[in-house]
Design a protein around this motif. Structure first.
Motif, PDB file in Angstrom:
ATOM      1  N   HIS A  33     -33.357  19.993   8.892  1.00 20.84           N
ATOM      2  CA  HIS A  33     -33.010  18.825   8.089  1.00 20.84           C
ATOM      3  C   HIS A  33     -31.973  17.968   8.809  1.00 20.84           C
ATOM      4  N   SER A  99     -36.666  18.457   4.466  1.00 24.36           N
ATOM      5  CA  SER A  99     -36.071  17.131   4.295  1.00 24.36           C
ATOM      6  C   SER A  99     -36.570  16.196   5.398  1.00 24.36           C
ATOM      7  N   ALA A 127     -38.840  19.523   0.473  1.00 26.35           N
ATOM      8  CA  ALA A 127     -37.738  18.674  -0.010  1.00 26.35           C
ATOM      9  C   ALA A 127     -37.771  17.273   0.581  1.00 26.35           C
ATOM     10  N   GLN A 128     -38.955  16.712   0.715  1.00 26.57           N
ATOM     11  CA  GLN A 128     -39.087  15.371   1.269  1.00 26.57           C
ATOM     12  C   GLN A 128     -40.154  14.597   0.502  1.00 26.57           C
ATOM     13  N   LEU A 154     -25.189  16.930  -2.344  1.00 27.84           N
ATOM     14  CA  LEU A 154     -26.476  17.554  -2.033  1.00 27.84           C
ATOM     15  C   LEU A 154     -26.340  19.038  -1.780  1.00 27.84           C
ATOM     16  N   CYS A 201     -40.461  22.061  -3.072  1.00 29.02           N
ATOM     17  CA  CYS A 201     -39.259  21.353  -3.522  1.00 29.02           C
ATOM     18  C   CYS A 201     -38.512  22.185  -4.539  1.00 29.02           C
ATOM     19  N   ASP A 205     -33.865  18.679  -7.516  1.00 36.61           N
ATOM     20  CA  ASP A 205     -33.532  17.959  -6.282  1.00 36.61           C
ATOM     21  C   ASP A 205     -33.645  16.454  -6.503  1.00 36.61           C
ATOM     22  N   ARG A 207     -33.240  14.186  -4.331  1.00 39.14           N
ATOM     23  CA  ARG A 207     -33.800  13.559  -3.134  1.00 39.14           C
ATOM     24  C   ARG A 207     -35.310  13.708  -3.046  1.00 39.14           C
ATOM     25  N   HIS A 233     -31.565  20.375  -3.514  1.00 37.16           N
ATOM     26  CA  HIS A 233     -32.136  19.965  -2.245  1.00 37.16           C
ATOM     27  C   HIS A 233     -32.218  21.129  -1.256  1.00 37.16           C
TER      28      HIS A 233
END
Length: 261
Positions: A33, A99, A127-128, A154, A201, A205, A207, A233
């Motif tokens: 990340h 991420s 997580a993106q 975060l 995820c 989160d 993000r 996250h």
């Protein structure tokens, strides 16, 4: 049964850290990340099956490459990685990216496909939000104070690092560079991959909200699934075993056609 030979994740070339397993039949190649280095995956080697070798990508601007300037555009970085990672693309492999690392993993998979090279058997994107997401707050242009606060909110930053002002300042510089790199990146139109995608995820989160993560299904004609874990996250940072177990299971199973939610 292949005996487990645990090797520490160690630098092998500027871009490659590897936990060598001479008798491996597959590789898991991981992309860290924003702000992180290859060592973020150091604990994963002992969690993988005996026939899976762990490789982690090391980017400029961190750890043993701290004196180098980080990249400012995804395209040139992908071009470099298509050549730098060749030594570890000789076995069947999968990509995992967390991420911003998920964006890099995806773009590298597209580049390998477009150049007629061997691509990953599976993509694990964590997580993106998928390309085109609009509901996620952009951080790279925030003031120093606000950026610092957002990063701490975060999570994922060691307390010892937070208390070390010089180390924290250096890390924030790389973090801002990486957030600029990934937040300014825009996906070029192209044919979807046929590589199976698993999107992962945390359920809390900010993000990577699930609706934005689910849009990764638009980027493949192959199998798609979404896996949601408790947490934010950095949902797996305290205990990566469930995520590594999922990845190992998917890598061992034959790819299935169709899509699942």
């Amino acid at each position: 049964m292949i005996p487990l030979e645990i090797q520490e994740l160690a630098p092998e070339s500027p871009y490659i850290w590897r936990a060598k397993r001479p008798r491996a039949t597959r590789r898991l190649i991981c992309f860290p990340h924003a702000g992180a280095g290859a060592a973020a995956y150091a604990d994963w080697a002992s969690l993988l099956p005996a026939d899976v070798e762990l490789v982690a990508v090391q980017l400029p601007g961190r750890q043993n490459r701290i004196a180098e300037d980080p990249f400012t555009e995804v395209g040139p970085l992908v071009n470099v990685l298509t050549h730098a990672l060749r030594p570890v693309l000789d076995l069947p492999f999968a990509f995992f990216g967390h991420s911003g690392g998920a964006t890099l993993a995806f773009e590298l998979a597209r580049a390998l496909r477009d150049r007629g090279g061997r691509g990953p058997d599976q993509l694990f994107l964590s997580a993106q939000p998928a390309p085109g997401a609009s509901a996620v707050r952009q951080l790279h242009a925030l003031s120093d104070e606000d950026f610092h606060a957002e990063i701490l909110a975060l999570g994922g930053v060691d307390e010892e690092l937070v208390e070390d002002e010089d180390a924290m300042e250096a890390m924030l510089w790389v973090l801002r560079a990486d957030f600029t790199l990934y937040e300014r990146h825009r996906l070029e139109p192209g044919t979807p991959l046929d590589t199976p995608i698993t999107a992962l995820c945390g359920d809390a989160d900010p993000r990577a909200p699930l609706p934005e993560v689910m849009r990764w299904r638009e980027q493949t004609t192959g199998a798609f699934s979404a896996e949601v874990y408790p947490g934010g996250h950095f949902y797996f940072i305290e205990d990566p075993a469930p995520v590594v177990s999922l990845i190992a299971g998917r890598m061992a199973a034959p790819a299935t056609a169709g899509r699942t939610a």
